[in-house]
Design an enzyme around this catalytic site. Structure first.
Site, PDB file in Angstrom:
ATOM      1  N   LYS A 198       0.851  -1.191   0.000  1.00  0.00           N
ATOM      2  CA  LYS A 198       0.000   0.000   0.000  1.00  0.00           C
ATOM      3  C   LYS A 198       0.884   1.237   0.000  1.00  0.00           C
ATOM      4  O   LYS A 198       1.915   1.274   0.692  1.00  0.00           O
ATOM      5  CB  LYS A 198      -0.907  -0.023   1.232  1.00  0.00           C
ATOM      6  CG  LYS A 198      -1.964   1.073   1.272  1.00  0.00           C
ATOM      7  CD  LYS A 198      -2.868   0.889   2.500  1.00  0.00           C
ATOM      8  CE  LYS A 198      -3.941   1.942   2.588  1.00  0.00           C
ATOM      9  NZ  LYS A 198      -4.838   1.741   3.755  1.00  0.00           N
ATOM     10  N   SER A 232      -9.705   1.718   3.046  1.00  0.00           N
ATOM     11  CA  SER A 232      -8.852   2.466   2.145  1.00  0.00           C
ATOM     12  C   SER A 232      -7.841   1.615   1.381  1.00  0.00           C
ATOM     13  O   SER A 232      -7.224   2.083   0.429  1.00  0.00           O
ATOM     14  CB  SER A 232      -8.093   3.536   2.937  1.00  0.00           C
ATOM     15  OG  SER A 232      -7.246   2.938   3.911  1.00  0.00           O
ATOM     16  N   SER A 236      -9.907  -0.616   7.259  1.00  0.00           N
ATOM     17  CA  SER A 236      -9.355  -0.389   5.922  1.00  0.00           C
ATOM     18  C   SER A 236      -8.650  -1.582   5.302  1.00  0.00           C
ATOM     19  O   SER A 236      -8.277  -1.536   4.128  1.00  0.00           O
ATOM     20  CB  SER A 236      -8.396   0.808   5.941  1.00  0.00           C
ATOM     21  OG  SER A 236      -9.114   2.012   6.009  1.00  0.00           O
TER      22      SER A 236
END
Length: 477
Positions: free
Chosen positions: A76, A151, A175
């Site tokens: 990420k 997210s 997330s």
């Protein structure tokens, strides 16, 4: 080229049936062909290939392979990878290059993992759909018109779309788990402090935890075993012993296990398809010998409010460092220093990030600190007490990961409160700092993925993964 698990890949690599270079080239080609899906922000084409060749030479020389030898991974883009861009999917970090590796990244490299690139996300990890990205949205691998969750939407989409075998994400209020549920993969948020946060760009420091997304529980366990543990660079990381998670998973027995099912996790507003899929999985656990125990967590209604007060307060402080003065985006439209700060932040941050900064600044202001922030901290303590009481009576708590299946791209962008409700079931474990994961629970009538969430006691990751593995196996039979 497809591998059902890392253990399957590792066996073929160590027998030299295939090479690391071949595997990495195959993944890079798939990433190239799927470029329009917007999963990757940065692809490490040359670096990944060079790394693969080095690992092949290591094996040829008879050196001991690492525990994750040749594992193709995505990261990420709020985690530092040395000499690679670090964007947090935000314009304000335009042109910034990380100067060190996050501890989790460093530990994975030492065990011979291969990083394919940095994946898309909601800006600064603020969002539940991956639409709050300066680089645009990511489509759900099961329906291009729908979101992958957030997210860590890029991480989930990478694993689900076979553009990485395992991905790192971050989980502040759901997330990792919510996108895992939306994309039909496993998503683990460990106990707060289980994994060092050094090198993770902070959103809500007392909530943030690096998480793992994978197709199966064994792969998540192997990665967790490498990156978990105390780190001198992060004082909030725990000294709790790091066990052999695969061994712990193997010792899990469903016979006699008590699984708590909160009535608050099955409200009348719960999507019927989600409810049916989760109920079916719970009944399978009962059939395997587990006992389903009805429990009550009445404070759950206050979870979203407390979470957004506390995390936005922390975010307003954490994001103050992004001002255009030292790195990243700097506005050219300013006549003085104060104007440069204001314009750089106004132009560099997206709408959702600015909304949360303003909310956090408001709840910390002199006239409202006691009314909002202090009260939310008290609610957080109550949450911890209630979950500890519940987990003293049952082994784990189970329910849906999300109250609804993946929604359409653009459907909730104008309704932030509706968007926030996507995390209504995941936020409580984050407030309490407890480990939790999402495991695939099947599909609704439209063929959209449904996730089942398991919440355990502190440092019970092995138990959660063991139960989740049984849930996955029951669907394969």
């Amino acid at each position: 080229m497809y591998f059902s698990s890392y253990q399957n890949l590792r066996k073929r690599l160590l027998s030299r049936e295939i090479s690391c270079e071949t595997v990495v080239l195959d993944y890079l080609e798939r990433i190239r062909k799927n470029h329009e899906r917007n999963v990757y922000i940065t692809v490490f084409n040359d670096q990944a290939l060079q790394r693969a060749k080095e690992l092949d030479r290591k094996l040829e020389a008879g050196e001991q392979p690492g525990r994750l030898f040749g594992l193709p991974m995505a990261v990420k883009d709020n985690l530092s990878v040395k000499d690679a861009s670090l964007t947090c999917a935000s314009k304000i970090l335009e042109g910034y290059t990380a100067v060190y590796n996050a501890t989790a990244v460093e530990r994975l490299l030492k065990e011979d993992a291969v990083f394919l690139g940095k994946v898309n996300m909601d800006e600064f990890a603020m969002g539940s759909s991956n639409e709050n990205s300066a680089f645009g949205p990511v489509p759900n691998p099961y329906d291009d018109s729908r979101v992958p969750g957030g997210s860590s939407g890029g991480s989930a989409a990478a694993v689900a779309g076979d553009l990485a075998m395992v991905a790192l994400g971050s989980d502040t209020g759901g997330s990792v788990r919510q996108p895992a549920g939306f994309c039909n993969v496993v998503g683990l948020k460990p106990t707060y402090g289980r994994i060092s946060r050094y090198g993770l760009v902070a959103f809500g420091s007392s909530f943030d935890q690096i998480g793992i997304l994978s197709r199966n529980c064994d792969d998540a366990a192997l990665v967790l075993g490498v990156i978990a543990g105390k780190d001198a660079a992060d004082t909030t990381s725990s000294q709790h012993v790091v066990p052999d998670y695969l061994s712990e998973m193997g010792s899990v027995s469903l016979k006699g296990m008590k699984i708590g099912v909160p009535e608050e996790y099955f409200p009348e507003t719960l999507d019927p398809g989600v409810a049916l899929a989760v109920r079916n999985r719970l009944e399978e656990l009962r059939d395997a010998g587990a006992e389903l125990v009805d429990i009550a967590l009445p404070e759950s209604d206050h979870a979203i409010a407390a979470y957004y007060i506390l995390t936005t307060a922390e975010a307003s402080s954490n994001l103050a460092r992004f001002d255009g003065a030292r790195y990243g985006y700097r506005s050219g439209d300013a006549s003085d220093l104060s104007g440069m700060y204001v314009n750089s932040r106004s132009e560099g941050f997206g709408g959702e990030v600015k909304r949360r900064i303003m909310l956090g600044t408001y709840v910390l202001s002199a006239g409202y600190y006691d009314t909002y922030y202090k009260k939310a901290q008290q609610v957080r303590r109550v949450f911890l007490d209630r979950y500890k009481e519940a987990l003293a009576k049952v082994d784990v708590i189970a329910g849906p990961t999300s109250p609804f299946p993946p929604f359409g791209i653009g459907d909730k962008m104008d309704e932030p409160l509706e968007m926030y409700l996507a995390d209504v079931f995941t936020v409580p474990a984050s407030i309490a700092g407890l480990p939790a994961l999402s495991v695939p629970a099947g599909f609704d009538r439209s063929g959209l993925p449904v996730g089942l969430q398991l919440i355990g006691d502190f440092f019970d990751e092995g138990k959660l993964l063991g139960i989740a593995r049984e849930i996955q196996r029951s669907q394969e039979e």
